[in-house]
Design a protein around this motif. Structure first.
Motif, short mmCIF file in Angstrom:
data_model
loop_
_atom_site.label_atom_id
_atom_site.label_comp_id
_atom_site.label_asym_id
_atom_site.label_seq_id
_atom_site.Cartn_x
_atom_site.Cartn_y
_atom_site.Cartn_z
N GLY B 72 0.82 -1.21 0.00
CA GLY B 72 0.00 0.00 0.00
C GLY B 72 0.85 1.25 0.00
N PHE B 73 1.91 1.24 0.80
CA PHE B 73 2.82 2.39 0.88
C PHE B 73 3.50 2.63 -0.45
CE2 PHE B 73 7.06 4.15 1.70
CZ PHE B 73 6.72 5.30 2.38
N LYS B 74 3.90 1.54 -1.09
CA LYS B 74 4.62 1.67 -2.35
C LYS B 74 3.71 2.24 -3.44
CE LYS B 74 7.30 -0.59 -5.71
NZ LYS B 74 6.54 -0.82 -6.91
N VAL B 75 2.45 1.86 -3.41
CA VAL B 75 1.53 2.31 -4.47
C VAL B 75 1.06 3.74 -4.22
CG1 VAL B 75 -0.73 1.87 -5.52
CG2 VAL B 75 0.80 -0.03 -5.00
N ALA B 76 0.69 4.07 -2.98
CA ALA B 76 0.06 5.37 -2.73
C ALA B 76 0.48 6.00 -1.41
CB ALA B 76 -1.46 5.23 -2.81
N GLY B 77 1.71 5.78 -0.97
CA GLY B 77 2.19 6.44 0.24
C GLY B 77 1.48 5.98 1.50
N TRP B 78 1.55 6.82 2.53
CA TRP B 78 0.97 6.44 3.82
C TRP B 78 -0.52 6.19 3.73
CZ3 TRP B 78 4.03 4.66 7.34
CH2 TRP B 78 5.34 5.11 7.40
N LEU B 79 -1.21 6.98 2.91
CA LEU B 79 -2.65 6.79 2.75
C LEU B 79 -2.94 5.41 2.15
CD1 LEU B 79 -4.94 8.73 3.43
CD2 LEU B 79 -5.11 9.27 0.98
N GLY B 80 -2.09 5.03 1.20
CA GLY B 80 -2.24 3.72 0.59
C GLY B 80 -2.01 2.61 1.62
N ALA B 81 -0.99 2.79 2.47
CA ALA B 81 -0.72 1.79 3.51
C ALA B 81 -1.93 1.65 4.42
CB ALA B 81 0.51 2.21 4.31
N CYS B 82 -2.54 2.80 4.78
CA CYS B 82 -3.72 2.76 5.64
C CYS B 82 -4.88 2.04 4.95
CB CYS B 82 -4.17 4.17 6.01
SG CYS B 82 -3.08 4.93 7.21
N ALA B 83 -5.08 2.35 3.66
CA ALA B 83 -6.19 1.73 2.92
C ALA B 83 -6.02 0.21 2.90
CB ALA B 83 -6.27 2.28 1.51
N ALA B 84 -4.79 -0.24 2.58
CA ALA B 84 -4.56 -1.67 2.48
C ALA B 84 -4.70 -2.34 3.85
CB ALA B 84 -3.16 -1.93 1.91
N LEU B 85 -4.15 -1.70 4.89
CA LEU B 85 -4.23 -2.28 6.23
C LEU B 85 -5.67 -2.36 6.72
CD1 LEU B 85 -1.34 -0.90 8.45
CD2 LEU B 85 -1.88 -3.26 7.89
N THR B 86 -6.44 -1.30 6.45
CA THR B 86 -7.85 -1.30 6.84
C THR B 86 -8.57 -2.49 6.23
OG1 THR B 86 -7.76 1.11 6.84
CG2 THR B 86 -9.94 0.11 6.91
N ALA B 87 -8.28 -2.73 4.93
CA ALA B 87 -8.96 -3.83 4.24
C ALA B 87 -8.60 -5.18 4.85
CB ALA B 87 -8.59 -3.82 2.76
N VAL B 88 -7.36 -5.31 5.35
CA VAL B 88 -6.93 -6.59 5.91
C VAL B 88 -7.52 -6.80 7.31
CG1 VAL B 88 -4.95 -7.94 6.70
CG2 VAL B 88 -4.79 -6.62 4.61
N VAL B 89 -7.50 -5.73 8.11
CA VAL B 89 -7.77 -5.89 9.53
C VAL B 89 -9.25 -5.68 9.89
CG1 VAL B 89 -7.31 -4.90 11.80
CG2 VAL B 89 -5.43 -5.30 10.23
N VAL B 90 -9.85 -4.60 9.38
CA VAL B 90 -11.16 -4.19 9.90
C VAL B 90 -12.29 -5.18 9.59
CG1 VAL B 90 -12.90 -2.38 9.89
CG2 VAL B 90 -10.49 -1.78 10.01
N PRO B 91 -12.47 -5.60 8.32
CA PRO B 91 -13.61 -6.49 8.07
C PRO B 91 -13.52 -7.79 8.88
CG PRO B 91 -12.69 -5.68 6.01
CD PRO B 91 -11.74 -5.26 7.09
N THR B 92 -12.32 -8.39 8.93
CA THR B 92 -12.21 -9.66 9.66
C THR B 92 -12.40 -9.46 11.15
OG1 THR B 92 -9.81 -9.41 9.69
CG2 THR B 92 -10.71 -10.81 8.00
N ALA B 93 -11.92 -8.30 11.68
CA ALA B 93 -12.13 -8.01 13.11
C ALA B 93 -13.62 -7.88 13.40
CB ALA B 93 -11.38 -6.75 13.50
N LEU B 94 -14.35 -7.18 12.52
CA LEU B 94 -15.79 -7.00 12.72
C LEU B 94 -16.52 -8.35 12.70
CD1 LEU B 94 -16.59 -3.84 10.55
CD2 LEU B 94 -16.51 -4.03 13.04
N ILE B 95 -16.16 -9.19 11.73
CA ILE B 95 -16.80 -10.50 11.64
C ILE B 95 -16.53 -11.30 12.91
CG2 ILE B 95 -16.81 -12.70 10.40
CD1 ILE B 95 -16.12 -11.16 7.88
N MET B 96 -15.27 -11.25 13.36
CA MET B 96 -14.86 -12.00 14.56
C MET B 96 -15.71 -11.58 15.76
SD MET B 96 -12.35 -14.03 15.77
CE MET B 96 -11.94 -14.54 17.43
#
Lengths: 208, 187
Positions: B72-96
């Motif tokens: 994410g960082f490589k593609v779009a900087g810190w905002l990109g890193a946040c976007a990618a991390l959100t996608a990995v962590v948030v939905p699965t945490a909510l489901i859990m």
């Protein structure tokens, strides 16, 4: 005093998951015993049995296991904010390290030493992926049985490499089969038993 | 600005899709991310993905989040890193969190158990194909090394023996290979 009481649970969550995020080398499986120690022995957020149940659920759901457990622990203590604190504490240090390290490698990518380092890591990646692949193969054969396991390998290979179906589609297909797997297996055994019983009855009739 | 937002959205989509299909923990997600990042969105070459993976394995913490953050960082900087991390962590945490109430039914449920098992052969094939790709890269680099042409094989063999049979931690295996590379692989 009051203020400290308010902050303390968050601080404990953050500290426990920060530590496990930094000390857990080698991804998911190595981190789980560390989190179990913090959550069960040290802070007593839940019992060992409860932790086992949480782990089983985290294993059954998609996505990384450690972040799901962190989210649950945080939520069980302090609802949504607790979950956010726990997850961020767990992943933030390694995330920043990763970005800093790879940016540094990129910055010095013209240097002969860095190029040498990058070249040397390629064979390691090959072996690493090969070992992970072997583990999945082992688990698949154990879970599905030898004949079905190998049949699935051939089918997955054919769909991915020969038919060139999109990998996401192949995964969805196999998830779909998996959802019906136990029912199919139960149906097959039942059918086999029924046939055996019928044959036995028929034989019985003849002999009678 | 709009281009950046579009990239963040694509990062979110890629990592959300990849994570939701990754049953069985971190390692099973790797070939799925590789497919999204290299084949679907062309953010990286296969080799670059492999390097990121090796670094991710050498650092502590969950592998999926480190990979997502860096890509994410490589593609779009810190905002990109946040976007990618959100996608990995948030939905699965909510489901859990949402499913803890029905947990006992779910983790013993034959449908869910079957899904986890059913997907393993596909992960095996994808992972093995990725391993094959990297073995190929390692062989290709051999002739350029001249009298050190045996080194990639030596490193591969040494890593395998150390990690599989001598119980050396994978981290030391990776660090050892990096040192060898710094000393012997120089142009």
């Amino acid at each position: 005093m009051d203020k400290r009481k308010l902050v303390q649970p968050y601080a404990e969550l953050a500290w426990a998951l920060l530590k496990t995020g930094i000390l857990g080398y080698g991804g998911g499986p190595s981190v789980i015993p560390l989190i179990r120690y913090e959550a069960v022995q040290r802070y007593r957020w839940l019992t060992d049995d409860e932790f086992g149940e949480i782990l089983a659920l985290a294993n059954a759901l998609p996505g990384p296991i450690a972040t799901k457990i962190a989210a649950y622990l945080g939520y069980s203590q302090k609802k949504a904010l607790g979950a956010a604190v726990a997850v961020v504490a767990h992943i933030l240090p390694s995330t920043i390290c990763m970005i800093a390290l790879l940016s540094a490698v990129h910055l010095f990518s013209q240097s002969a030493i860095v190029q040498g380092i990058i070249a040397a890591v390629v064979p390691v990646i090959a072996v690493m992926l090969g070992m992970m692949a072997y583990e999945f193969a082992e688990r698949a054969v154990k879970g599905l049985g030898k004949p079905l396991g190998f049949a699935c390998f051939v089918a997955a290979f054919a769909l991915l490499q020969v038919v060139h179906l999109h990998p996401a589609l192949v995964i969805v297909l196999f998830l779909g089969y998996g959802a019906a797997h136990y029912r199919t297996a139960a149906w097959l055994t039942a059918k086999r038993q029924r046939m055996r019983r019928q044959r036995a009855e028929r034989n019985g009739d003849y002999s009678a | 600005m709009t281009a950046m937002l579009l990239q963040c959205w694509q990062l979110f989509v890629a990592f959300f899709r990849g994570t939701m299909l990754g049953f069985g923990g971190g390692p099973s997600i790797i070939p799925i991310y590789q497919n999204e990042v290299v084949n679907n969105f062309h953010w990286m070459s296969n080799e670059e993905f492999g390097k990121s993976l090796a670094m991710a394995n050498a650092l502590p913490g969950p592998i999926a989040t480190k990979l997502a953050a860096y890509i994410g960082f490589k593609v779009a900087g810190w905002l990109g890193a946040c976007a990618a991390l959100t996608a990995v962590v948030v939905p699965t945490a909510l489901i859990m969190v949402a499913l803890v109430g029905v947990m006992n039914k779910l983790s013993g449920n034959p449908v869910v158990k079957g899904m986890v098992r059913g997907v393993q052969p596909v992960i095996f094939v994808m992972m093995a194909m990725l391993a094959y790709d990297f073995a190929k890269y390692a062989f290709q680099s051999a002739p350029a090394l001249g009298k050190f042409g045996f080194l990639p094989f030596l490193i591969a063999a040494a890593y395998f023996i150390a990690v599989q049979y001598l119980q050396v931690n994978a981290v030391w295996g990776i660090v050892g290979a990096l040192v060898l590379g710094a000393v012997f692989f120089r142009g």
